[in-house]
Design an enzyme around this catalytic site. Structure first.
Site, PDB file in Angstrom:
ATOM      1  N   ASP A 193      -7.818  -5.260   6.750  1.00  0.00           N
ATOM      2  CA  ASP A 193      -8.532  -6.219   6.136  1.00  0.00           C
ATOM      3  C   ASP A 193      -9.178  -7.305   6.749  1.00  0.00           C
ATOM      4  O   ASP A 193     -10.290  -7.799   6.435  1.00  0.00           O
ATOM      5  CB  ASP A 193      -7.324  -6.758   5.384  1.00  0.00           C
ATOM      6  CG  ASP A 193      -7.193  -6.176   4.099  1.00  0.00           C
ATOM      7  OD1 ASP A 193      -8.171  -5.717   3.485  1.00  0.00           O
ATOM      8  OD2 ASP A 193      -6.097  -5.855   3.517  1.00  0.00           O
ATOM      9  N   GLU A 240      -5.146 -12.000   7.498  1.00  0.00           N
ATOM     10  CA  GLU A 240      -5.982 -10.676   7.166  1.00  0.00           C
ATOM     11  C   GLU A 240      -7.679 -11.230   7.016  1.00  0.00           C
ATOM     12  O   GLU A 240      -8.344 -10.423   6.479  1.00  0.00           O
ATOM     13  CB  GLU A 240      -5.578 -10.210   6.093  1.00  0.00           C
ATOM     14  CG  GLU A 240      -4.034  -9.557   6.433  1.00  0.00           C
ATOM     15  CD  GLU A 240      -3.563  -8.716   5.204  1.00  0.00           C
ATOM     16  OE1 GLU A 240      -3.662  -7.651   5.149  1.00  0.00           O
ATOM     17  OE2 GLU A 240      -2.985  -9.408   4.231  1.00  0.00           O
ATOM     18  N   HIS A 283       0.691  -1.092  -0.150  1.00  0.00           N
ATOM     19  CA  HIS A 283       0.063  -0.064   0.061  1.00  0.00           C
ATOM     20  C   HIS A 283       1.081   1.260   0.117  1.00  0.00           C
ATOM     21  O   HIS A 283       0.331   2.309  -0.200  1.00  0.00           O
ATOM     22  CB  HIS A 283      -0.903  -0.069   1.250  1.00  0.00           C
ATOM     23  CG  HIS A 283      -1.922  -1.093   1.031  1.00  0.00           C
ATOM     24  ND1 HIS A 283      -2.850  -1.162   0.059  1.00  0.00           N
ATOM     25  CD2 HIS A 283      -2.084  -2.069   2.020  1.00  0.00           C
ATOM     26  CE1 HIS A 283      -3.438  -2.294   0.083  1.00  0.00           C
ATOM     27  NE2 HIS A 283      -3.307  -2.790   1.366  1.00  0.00           N
TER      28      HIS A 283
END
Length: 255
Positions: free
Chosen positions: A173, A147, A46
């Site tokens: 997540d 996640e 990310h």
């Protein structure tokens, strides 16, 4: 080979603080590494950096005593190996949902006979020493990210993989996956989930890590028993502090 200080701290049952790098810049990485973190993770998933920028960031980190880690973009052996060859002393791998995926991840981080990592530690030997190949399997850390609800259901098998060093919970997540599965408020389910992961890690002598958005959340996780705490990111901290200072300055204008 240069000793992995992070591993030494964790082996002594210390809780470690991890900085998180989203800004694709060697200078900001160096500034973060000088802030006193035990380690900083270059986030390829990310964050906004390329592999070339990530290596430059690790060069900046290497001017300090802070340990360089990287979060891979995905469970992609090629990228994982390049990050290790670039000098990362540990890999955090996203979206590990079952034993087979975890075996693939760990295998990419280990030289034979423990794995299938290709030999060519181009920068790693400069950072770590010319005997890197002899000791890398012992010093490089492997964190599988939990996640999803699927990962929770398979947590026992994931944690059984030989060579896995720890589990790192991707809070955002995991909450999203729980909400999508249950259609209910995530708070209670999330608390149960992290307790399940923590218990499994403690039973198998694995390091339990988690990403936290606030100091308050970090305090709660440390009290629970998590030993690897990542807090915010460099871009989040810059945004928050910049807003705080801007408001403070403009308040002077109006007083």
């Amino acid at each position: 080979m240069r000793q992995n200080k992070l591993k030494k701290l964790l082996k002594s049952n210390n809780t470690v603080a991890c900085g998180w790098l989203h800004i694709p810049n060697s200078w900001s990485a160096e500034v973060m590494a000088n802030a006193g973190w035990d380690c900083v993770a270059v986030d390829m998933q990310h964050g906004l950096q390329s592999i070339e920028t990530a290596i430059q960031m690790m060069q900046g980190i290497s001017t300090t005593e802070t340990v360089p880690l990287a979060r891979a973009n995905w469970n992609s052996p090629g990228e994982i190996m390049r990050l290790l060859d670039g000098g990362a002393y540990g890999i955090i791998c996203p979206m590990i949902n079952n034993k087979e995926e975890c075996e693939s991840f760990v295998g990419a981080c280990k030289y034979p006979p423990l794995g299938y990592r290709s030999f060519g530690p181009t920068r790693a030997r400069v950072y770590a020493g010319m005997d890197y190949g002899d000791y890398a399997n012992d010093e490089i850390l492997t964190f599988a990210m939990v996640e999803t609800v699927q990962a929770l259901e398979n947590i026992n098998e994931i944690c059984s993989v030989e060579g896995l060093y720890g589990i790192f919970i991707g809070s955002g997540d995991l909450k999203l996956s729980i909400k999508a599965t249950t259609k209910n408020d995530t708070t209670g389910f999330f608390d149960q989930a992290i307790d399940t992961v923590l218990k499994e890690c403690q039973q198998r002598n694995l390091v339990a890590g988690i990403w936290c958005a606030t100091i308050e959340d970090a305090k709660k996780m440390i009290e629970k028993g998590f030993k690897f705490i990542a807090l915010k990111s460099d871009s989040m901290m810059l945004t928050e502090y910049a807003k705080e200072q801007t408001v403070a300055l403009k308040n002077i204008f109006t007083n």
